[in-house]
Structures are given as C-alpha cells and as structure tokens.
Write a protein that holds these residues in place. Structure first.
Motif, short mmCIF file in Angstrom:
data_model
loop_
_atom_site.label_atom_id
_atom_site.label_comp_id
_atom_site.label_asym_id
_atom_site.label_seq_id
_atom_site.Cartn_x
_atom_site.Cartn_y
_atom_site.Cartn_z
N THR A 138 0.80 -1.23 0.00
CA THR A 138 0.00 0.00 0.00
C THR A 138 0.84 1.28 0.00
OG1 THR A 138 -0.09 0.04 2.44
CG2 THR A 138 -1.84 -1.18 1.29
N LYS A 139 2.14 1.16 -0.17
CA LYS A 139 3.02 2.33 0.01
C LYS A 139 2.70 3.48 -0.95
CE LYS A 139 6.75 0.43 -2.89
NZ LYS A 139 8.19 0.05 -2.91
N ASP A 140 2.08 3.18 -2.09
CA ASP A 140 1.78 4.24 -3.05
C ASP A 140 0.65 5.16 -2.58
OD1 ASP A 140 3.74 3.33 -4.75
OD2 ASP A 140 2.38 2.13 -5.97
N PHE A 141 -0.21 4.65 -1.68
CA PHE A 141 -1.34 5.48 -1.22
C PHE A 141 -1.50 5.49 0.30
CE2 PHE A 141 -2.94 1.23 -2.26
CZ PHE A 141 -3.63 0.87 -1.11
N LEU A 142 -0.64 4.76 1.02
CA LEU A 142 -0.79 4.62 2.46
C LEU A 142 -0.84 5.96 3.19
CD1 LEU A 142 -0.96 2.50 4.77
CD2 LEU A 142 1.53 2.69 4.97
N ALA A 143 0.11 6.84 2.90
CA ALA A 143 0.21 8.12 3.60
C ALA A 143 -1.01 9.01 3.36
CB ALA A 143 1.48 8.86 3.17
N ASP A 144 -1.73 8.77 2.28
CA ASP A 144 -2.92 9.57 1.96
C ASP A 144 -4.17 9.04 2.64
OD1 ASP A 144 -1.49 11.26 0.24
OD2 ASP A 144 -1.74 9.85 -1.43
N CYS A 145 -4.06 7.85 3.26
CA CYS A 145 -5.26 7.18 3.76
C CYS A 145 -5.29 6.94 5.26
CB CYS A 145 -5.45 5.82 3.06
SG CYS A 145 -5.78 5.95 1.29
N ILE A 146 -4.12 7.00 5.93
CA ILE A 146 -4.12 6.70 7.36
C ILE A 146 -3.35 7.75 8.16
CG2 ILE A 146 -4.27 4.23 6.87
CD1 ILE A 146 -1.39 3.99 7.97
N HIS A 147 -3.69 7.81 9.43
CA HIS A 147 -3.10 8.77 10.36
C HIS A 147 -1.84 8.21 11.00
CE1 HIS A 147 -2.79 11.68 13.53
NE2 HIS A 147 -3.18 10.85 14.48
N GLU A 148 -1.90 6.93 11.41
CA GLU A 148 -0.79 6.28 12.11
C GLU A 148 -0.81 4.79 11.83
OE1 GLU A 148 -0.38 8.91 16.24
OE2 GLU A 148 -1.55 7.06 16.23
N LEU A 149 0.34 4.17 12.05
CA LEU A 149 0.44 2.72 12.12
C LEU A 149 0.63 2.32 13.57
CD1 LEU A 149 2.96 2.22 9.17
CD2 LEU A 149 0.63 1.29 9.22
N ILE A 150 0.24 1.10 13.90
CA ILE A 150 0.63 0.50 15.17
C ILE A 150 1.54 -0.67 14.84
CG2 ILE A 150 -0.16 -0.77 17.19
CD1 ILE A 150 -2.58 0.99 17.30
N LEU A 151 2.80 -0.54 15.20
CA LEU A 151 3.83 -1.51 14.83
C LEU A 151 4.06 -2.49 15.97
CD1 LEU A 151 6.01 -2.40 12.78
CD2 LEU A 151 7.56 -0.77 13.88
N LYS A 152 3.93 -3.77 15.67
CA LYS A 152 4.03 -4.79 16.72
C LYS A 152 5.32 -5.59 16.67
CE LYS A 152 -0.93 -5.21 17.37
NZ LYS A 152 -2.08 -6.12 17.50
N ASN A 153 6.29 -5.13 15.90
CA ASN A 153 7.56 -5.84 15.78
C ASN A 153 8.70 -4.83 15.74
OD1 ASN A 153 9.76 -7.41 15.14
ND2 ASN A 153 8.80 -8.47 13.43
N THR A 154 9.45 -4.73 16.81
CA THR A 154 10.53 -3.73 16.89
C THR A 154 11.65 -4.01 15.89
OG1 THR A 154 11.60 -4.98 18.68
CG2 THR A 154 10.07 -3.24 19.32
N ASP A 155 11.76 -5.25 15.42
CA ASP A 155 12.83 -5.59 14.49
C ASP A 155 12.65 -4.93 13.12
OD1 ASP A 155 14.01 -7.20 16.39
OD2 ASP A 155 13.04 -9.03 15.69
N THR A 156 11.45 -4.44 12.84
CA THR A 156 11.17 -3.87 11.51
C THR A 156 11.22 -2.34 11.49
OG1 THR A 156 8.78 -3.84 11.93
CG2 THR A 156 9.69 -5.84 10.95
N ILE A 157 11.62 -1.73 12.60
CA ILE A 157 11.57 -0.27 12.68
C ILE A 157 12.39 0.41 11.57
CG2 ILE A 157 12.32 1.72 14.05
CD1 ILE A 157 11.47 0.24 16.54
#
Length: 204
Positions: free
Chosen positions: A136-155
């Motif tokens: 969804t990277k092509d439109f993600l920033a236009d559609c959501i306010h925040e992510l909730i990240l559940k894996n610190t290894d992917t920061i």
C-alpha cells in the motif's frame, strides 16, 4: 524529545474487560478500568473488540460507547472490522480513531473507502510485518493517520519505506530500551502489557 503518547489497551470480550487477546481472565469492571487509565496519565485507550459473532460484536460496541461516556481522554476502536459499517459504528460509539488490521486482505481497500468517508485522521492500521506497507506504500500516507507496529525488528525497514508515523508495541517494561525507541521522530507513542497493568505507575 517531543511529547509521545502512552496508550493503554482494553480487551473486550462479551462486553467485559479481559486480560488479553488469548487470555480472557476478567479485568474487573470495564468502566472503572477505563477511569483508572483516564486518571493515571494515559493519553489514549485502544478498545479492542474480541468478538466472534455479530451479537457479541454489538455488545462490545455498547461497552465502548459506555467507556467513552465516562472518560475524558480519546479512544481508538479496533477488532472485528471487516466493512465500512464497522468503522462507522466505532466512530459513532465515540472513538476518535479506528484501527484496522493490516493482516486482513480486505484492509487495503477498506482504508481507501474509510479515509474517503471519514478522513485519514480517523484511520490507523496495525501491522506485524511490512507486507501491508509494501502493498500500500503508493497510497498509504494519503489514507491513514498512524500505524501500530508490533515488531521492533522492523523499525529501520519501516522508516526507510514510509514516513507515516507509528505507535510501537513493546512487550517488556524496559525503560532504557523504550526511551531509545522513542527518540525516533517517527514514533508517536508506545503501548504494551506493562501499560495495561493497573499496578504500573507510568508517570515514574
């Protein structure tokens, strides 16, 4: 460091507060629990519906509405969201935001629909890995306010892909580690079991 949000989670099963996703041990009166978080310095409560069927889903929505009538801090509703109507029910129950599940295949299309209807400021997505972000990277920033990240290894990988800010799930109460994570400008806050523990003084 800029102010970061401390987020507590209330897991809701059959209209009652329980300990976790898989641990349905009762947590006491749901309104009293919400008031405790409200008065303890928490910035936001994630109300997570663990329902398995529509009847229980409606019961949990009523519980979320009751929570919002009795506290001052904002809430985010999540769990068992499959269609736009579910998003609307949580917003009408008083939630300021709604969290969708990035692991569900329908979520990519649903964030577009929900954002167009209610605005991106109302929409969050939880992710365990980066598959959803890649898709969804092509439109993600236009559609959501925040992510909730559940894996610190992917920061680091996440921050290389998108500038969308996120709240980080942290399992352990590791003050030094948490402070290190929170130094990132992309992290808006933190949540985890230690925050949900009513014996934890989060202001220390």
């Amino acid at each position: 460091m800029e102010n970061k949000n401390i987020v507590a989670t209330i897991y809701i099963k059959n209209g009652k507060a329980v300990k976790g996703l898989k641990d349905h041990t009762p947590m006491g009166d749901i309104i009293e629990l919400a008031k405790h978080y409200n008065d303890s310095g928490v910035d936001k409560i994630l109300c997570l519906d663990l329902s398995d069927e529509d009847e229980e889903h409606e019961k949990n929505i009523l519980a979320i509405r009751a929570i919002n009538r009795n506290i001052e801090i904002k809430t985010c509703g999540g769990g068992n969201i499959r269609r736009l109507e579910d998003v609307k029910k949580l917003l009408y129950a008083g939630c300021v935001e709604v969290m969708l599940n990035g692991a569900r295949p329908e979520t990519a299309d649903l964030i577009k629909e929900a954002s167009a209807r209610f605005g991106k400021k109302k929409i969050l997505v939880s992710i365990h890995n980066l598959d959803f972000v890649f898709k969804t990277k092509d439109f993600l920033a236009d559609c959501i306010h925040e992510l909730i990240l559940k894996n610190t290894d992917t920061i680091k990988s996440l921050e290389a892909i998108t500038d969308v800010p996120y709240i980080l799930y942290q399992e352990e109460h590791d003050v030094e580690g948490i402070y290190g994570f929170l130094s990132s400008p992309n992290i808006r806050g933190i949540l985890g079991p230690f925050i949900n523990d009513t014996n934890t003084d989060i202001m220390q």
